[in-house]
Design a protein around this motif. Structure first.
Motif, mmCIF file in Angstrom:
data_model
loop_
_atom_site.group_PDB
_atom_site.id
_atom_site.type_symbol
_atom_site.label_atom_id
_atom_site.label_comp_id
_atom_site.label_asym_id
_atom_site.label_seq_id
_atom_site.Cartn_x
_atom_site.Cartn_y
_atom_site.Cartn_z
ATOM 1 N N TYR A 206 1.193 -0.556 -0.462
ATOM 2 C CA TYR A 206 -0.195 -0.129 0.152
ATOM 3 C C TYR A 206 0.758 1.028 0.527
ATOM 4 O O TYR A 206 0.963 2.030 -0.974
ATOM 5 C CB TYR A 206 -0.709 -0.020 2.011
ATOM 6 N N TYR A 207 2.062 1.146 0.975
ATOM 7 C CA TYR A 207 2.820 2.448 1.273
ATOM 8 C C TYR A 207 3.859 2.507 0.214
ATOM 9 O O TYR A 207 4.468 3.444 0.256
ATOM 10 C CB TYR A 207 2.963 3.015 2.458
ATOM 11 N N GLY A 208 4.704 1.538 -0.484
ATOM 12 C CA GLY A 208 6.168 1.440 -0.625
ATOM 13 C C GLY A 208 7.009 0.396 -0.197
ATOM 14 O O GLY A 208 6.691 0.707 0.979
ATOM 15 N N THR A 209 8.345 -0.207 -0.528
ATOM 16 C CA THR A 209 9.016 -0.206 -0.326
ATOM 17 C C THR A 209 9.911 -0.047 0.994
ATOM 18 O O THR A 209 10.764 -0.678 1.867
ATOM 19 C CB THR A 209 9.988 -1.053 -0.832
ATOM 20 N N GLU A 210 9.591 1.162 0.967
ATOM 21 C CA GLU A 210 10.459 2.181 2.331
ATOM 22 C C GLU A 210 9.680 1.808 3.620
ATOM 23 O O GLU A 210 10.655 3.002 4.614
ATOM 24 C CB GLU A 210 10.909 3.716 1.693
ATOM 25 N N TYR A 211 8.753 1.667 3.859
ATOM 26 C CA TYR A 211 7.878 1.456 5.005
ATOM 27 C C TYR A 211 7.943 -0.189 5.040
ATOM 28 O O TYR A 211 8.076 -0.454 4.407
ATOM 29 C CB TYR A 211 6.653 2.206 4.997
ATOM 30 N N GLY A 212 7.450 -0.215 6.561
ATOM 31 C CA GLY A 212 6.970 -1.708 6.620
ATOM 32 C C GLY A 212 7.562 -2.124 8.364
ATOM 33 O O GLY A 212 7.612 -1.195 9.224
ATOM 34 N N LEU A 213 8.037 -3.453 8.525
ATOM 35 C CA LEU A 213 8.265 -3.752 9.654
ATOM 36 C C LEU A 213 9.703 -3.691 10.499
ATOM 37 O O LEU A 213 10.262 -4.042 9.049
ATOM 38 C CB LEU A 213 7.591 -4.677 10.571
ATOM 39 N N GLY B 81 14.052 -9.769 24.742
ATOM 40 C CA GLY B 81 13.066 -9.661 24.824
ATOM 41 C C GLY B 81 12.463 -9.229 23.060
ATOM 42 O O GLY B 81 13.700 -8.948 22.760
ATOM 43 N N THR B 82 11.514 -8.642 22.506
ATOM 44 C CA THR B 82 11.758 -8.053 21.277
ATOM 45 C C THR B 82 10.923 -6.806 20.627
ATOM 46 O O THR B 82 9.815 -6.339 21.689
ATOM 47 C CB THR B 82 10.786 -9.435 20.115
ATOM 48 N N GLN B 83 11.217 -6.307 20.391
ATOM 49 C CA GLN B 83 10.587 -4.505 19.871
ATOM 50 C C GLN B 83 10.802 -4.919 18.037
ATOM 51 O O GLN B 83 11.166 -5.374 17.293
ATOM 52 C CB GLN B 83 11.322 -3.312 20.372
ATOM 53 N N VAL B 84 9.528 -4.701 17.641
ATOM 54 C CA VAL B 84 9.016 -4.749 16.408
ATOM 55 C C VAL B 84 8.663 -3.304 15.982
ATOM 56 O O VAL B 84 7.857 -2.261 16.423
ATOM 57 C CB VAL B 84 7.978 -4.710 15.884
ATOM 58 N N THR B 85 9.039 -2.169 14.992
ATOM 59 C CA THR B 85 8.649 -0.891 14.249
ATOM 60 C C THR B 85 8.210 -0.971 13.817
ATOM 61 O O THR B 85 7.883 -1.762 12.610
ATOM 62 C CB THR B 85 10.284 0.059 14.607
ATOM 63 N N VAL B 86 7.009 -0.345 13.599
ATOM 64 C CA VAL B 86 5.935 -0.367 12.066
ATOM 65 C C VAL B 86 6.319 1.419 11.495
ATOM 66 O O VAL B 86 5.740 2.767 12.521
ATOM 67 C CB VAL B 86 4.700 -0.056 12.684
ATOM 68 N N THR B 87 6.773 1.535 10.589
ATOM 69 C CA THR B 87 7.350 3.139 9.997
ATOM 70 C C THR B 87 5.598 3.042 8.725
ATOM 71 O O THR B 87 6.194 2.047 7.999
ATOM 72 C CB THR B 87 8.426 3.030 9.590
ATOM 73 N N ILE B 88 5.116 4.186 8.739
ATOM 74 C CA ILE B 88 4.043 4.470 8.139
ATOM 75 C C ILE B 88 4.260 5.753 7.510
ATOM 76 O O ILE B 88 4.602 6.393 8.266
ATOM 77 C CB ILE B 88 2.910 4.154 8.621
#
Length: 603
Positions: A565-572, A581-588
């Motif tokens: 939807y947004y393009g390959t420069e965005y995502g997880l 532990g674990t951290q997942v970052t969502v960039t939009i």
């Protein structure tokens, strides 16, 4: 859509192909003529220098041969006088007064004959170790202030068997006779002792050397000089200037050169040195020629070559303009038609095929392209839109069954445990969540609603894992009204619980944060579960290794939906350490742009 990178070519330097051809043709001719000019001048200069070197080498070699012959002649004179017997009789063997006087007179006669017939001889004489001597006509006397042992050439002749030839020096052994001479000396053997006890010498002035050098000068401003093997000047046409320090010669370079030639680069004073070395005397005859004299017509040649280059360039420009115009005319017509196509005008844009060349083939291909482009554009737009919608719906349908399955599993577990109130509360929460997510046909929702979805899910899971789960949600108010595609956070929360918190021995924490950062929105889902190693992190988006039963497909689908939807420069982006532990970052993007869709449709 990826921007097409511009590739640098020669044609990109100018806006017109015609101008490019004219400039390139002109530049090619100018470079060619410039190279021709350099090669011609260099060849001419090299040829002149080579011819001059060859000519001067022959002259210096001839001067050397003449000097060798001259020295041989002087050696013959010395040998003749020494072997005549009168010198030994007078100097060494016991004679009566009358015999000694007769020998003396014969020696004086020989000396006078040599001096009268040879203008190039300044002095001639014999001197013994004990001080007996005859010099010139017998009237000259030795300098009483000079010891014979201090005279270098005398000592060498006395100790050796061969003739000794000196470099130029002031003859100071004779009283009141201080001339610049070159001395040829030879030891005189005592017939009784068989040892050299006297020396015969001849002082040569510069008359013959001067004549040889001046008569063999290569050119008017050129000259020849002579130096010995130690670098001392024997003869030079400007000898006074040399001794007064007003002129210098390249004596060191002459010694290093040996037999051959070299050039000194000193602007207008550049000179060609040609050296010839005598095998008999070791002397070096050096011819010096001014390069400026050799190349005095260089400017005239340069002017002629430049004039030829200008005339040829002018003629080439006229021909280039004619041919460039003829070649580029079909290209201009094709360009005008393509501009009409760019404006969206596909009617009446066909061009006439001008030839069977590459340009004609291009014109024919352009006509075929414009005749089909309408149908292809409409068909492509329709197919791409249908494909995009199918892909998005398929991905959403893969997420919902996983969520429903895991939630119902929790309800069954609590019902079996007799927790009816919790079952009611969880079922109500599930119904509310399903209405919000599955029944929502909108592809985009606000971040606030997306956070509510995740919060409802966490409420359900906290009821299930009462002693093992806590959660926190901190999202900036400024981004809550921004839009995001739905069902992004819930799969990540589910993944954190099932892969991190579930296997933790103590109570776990899931934390959701959100903030704006420039033109982007950053959402994070972090947990303090068991974490992952580097291998698991590298395979997190590998669908072939995703585990269906544990929501491995969910993470892959979230990443795919965001980038679709947004393009390959965005995502997880995942960060994790085992045991921490674990951290997942969502960039939009902060602003939901419809052009994101348009770019995908055109890709």
């Amino acid at each position: 859509m990826e921007k097409i990178k511009k590739r640098f070519t020669i044609l990109s330097l100018f806006k017109s192909v015609k101008t490019t051809m004219l400039i390139l043709f002109s530049l090619l001719i100018v470079i060619t003529m410039f190279i021709f000019l350099l090669v011609s001048l260099n060849y001419t200069e090299r040829t002149v220098v080579e011819n001059s070197t060859d000519y001067t080498s022959r002259l210096t070699s001839q001067v050397n041969r003449d000097i060798d012959s001259y020295i041989d002649y002087m050696k013959n004179i010395s040998s003749m006088i020494i072997r005549g017997g009168d010198v030994q009789k007078y100097l060494f063997t016991g004679q009566t007064k009358e015999e000694e006087q007769e020998a003396y007179e014969r020696i004086i006669t020989q000396f006078n004959t040599v001096l009268e017939t040879r203008q190039d001889i300044s002095n001639i004489g014999v001197v013994t170790r004990d001080g007996r001597y005859i010099i010139n006509d017998g009237t000259d006397r030795l300098n009483e202030n000079i010891s014979l042992e201090d005279v270098d050439w005398y000592d060498k002749a006395l100790c050796g068997r061969e003739s000794v030839l000196t470099s130029s020096h002031v003859q100071h052994m004779i009283r009141n006779n201080y001339q610049w001479v070159v001395t040829l000396s030879k030891g005189i053997e005592n017939p009784v002792t068989k040892k050299n006890e006297g020396v015969f010498f001849i002082d040569l002035n510069y008359r013959l050397l001067k004549d040889l050098c001046e008569n063999n000068s290569p050119a008017a401003s050129s000259y020849v000089f002579i130096m010995d093997g130690e670098g001392k000047i024997i003869y030079h046409p400007k000898q006074q200037l040399l001794y007064n320090g007003l002129k210098e010669e390249k004596t060191d370079e002459v010694l290093r050169c040996g037999q051959g030639h070299f050039i000194t680069r000193e602007g207008n004073e550049s000179r060609l040195y040609t050296v010839s070395v005598s095998d008999k005397t070791g002397w070096r005859v050096v011819g010096v020629t001014q390069l400026s004299e050799l190349m005095k017509n260089k400017k005239e040649m340069q002017g002629t070559y430049v004039l030829m280059a200008v005339l040829l360039l002018g003629a080439a420009m006229v021909l280039s303009m004619f041919f460039a115009t003829a070649i580029t005319r079909p290209i201009k017509e094709l360009r005008d038609s393509m501009k009409e196509v760019e404006k969206g005008n596909l009617d009446n844009v066909n061009v006439a095929v001008s030839s069977q060349t590459e340009i004609g083939s291009l014109e024919n291909s352009f006509n075929l392209m414009t005749s089909q482009i309408r149908q292809l554009m409409e068909q492509n737009i329709y197919e791409q839109e249908q494909k995009r919608q199918s892909e998005l719906k398929a991905l959403r349908s893969q997420i919902n069954p996983h969520f429903l399955y895991n939630t119902l599993d929790s309800i069954i577990w609590m019902a079996e445990g007799g927790k009816n109130k919790e079952v009611v509360r969880m079922t109500a929460a599930l119904a509310r969540l399903l209405r919000q997510s599955i029944s929502n046909d909108n592809e985009l929702i606000s971040i606030e609603k997306e956070i509510d979805y995740a919060g409802s899910y966490l409420t359900i899971q906290k009821m299930r894992y009462r002693d093992k789960l806590e959660y926190e949600i901190e999202v900036d108010e400024e981004i809550k009204h921004k839009e995001i595609i739905n069902l992004i956070l819930q799969p990540l929360v589910e993944n954190a619980i099932y892969h991190g918190i579930k296997y933790r021995g103590s109570k776990g924490l899931v934390r959701i944060t959100g903030r704006g950062e420039g033109d982007k929105i950053i959402l994070t889902v972090s947990d303090n579960g068991i974490g992952m190693d580097e291998t698991a992190l590298e395979e997190i988006f590998d669908r072939s290794k995703a585990r269906e039963g544990n929501n491995g497909v969910g993470v892959y689908n979230v990443q795919t939906r965001i980038q679709l939807y947004y393009g390959t420069e965005y995502g997880l982006h995942f960060e994790s350490r085992l045991g921490e532990g674990t951290q997942v970052t969502v960039t939009i993007p902060k602003h939901c742009r419809e052009e994101g869709r348009a770019e995908h449709e055109q890709a």
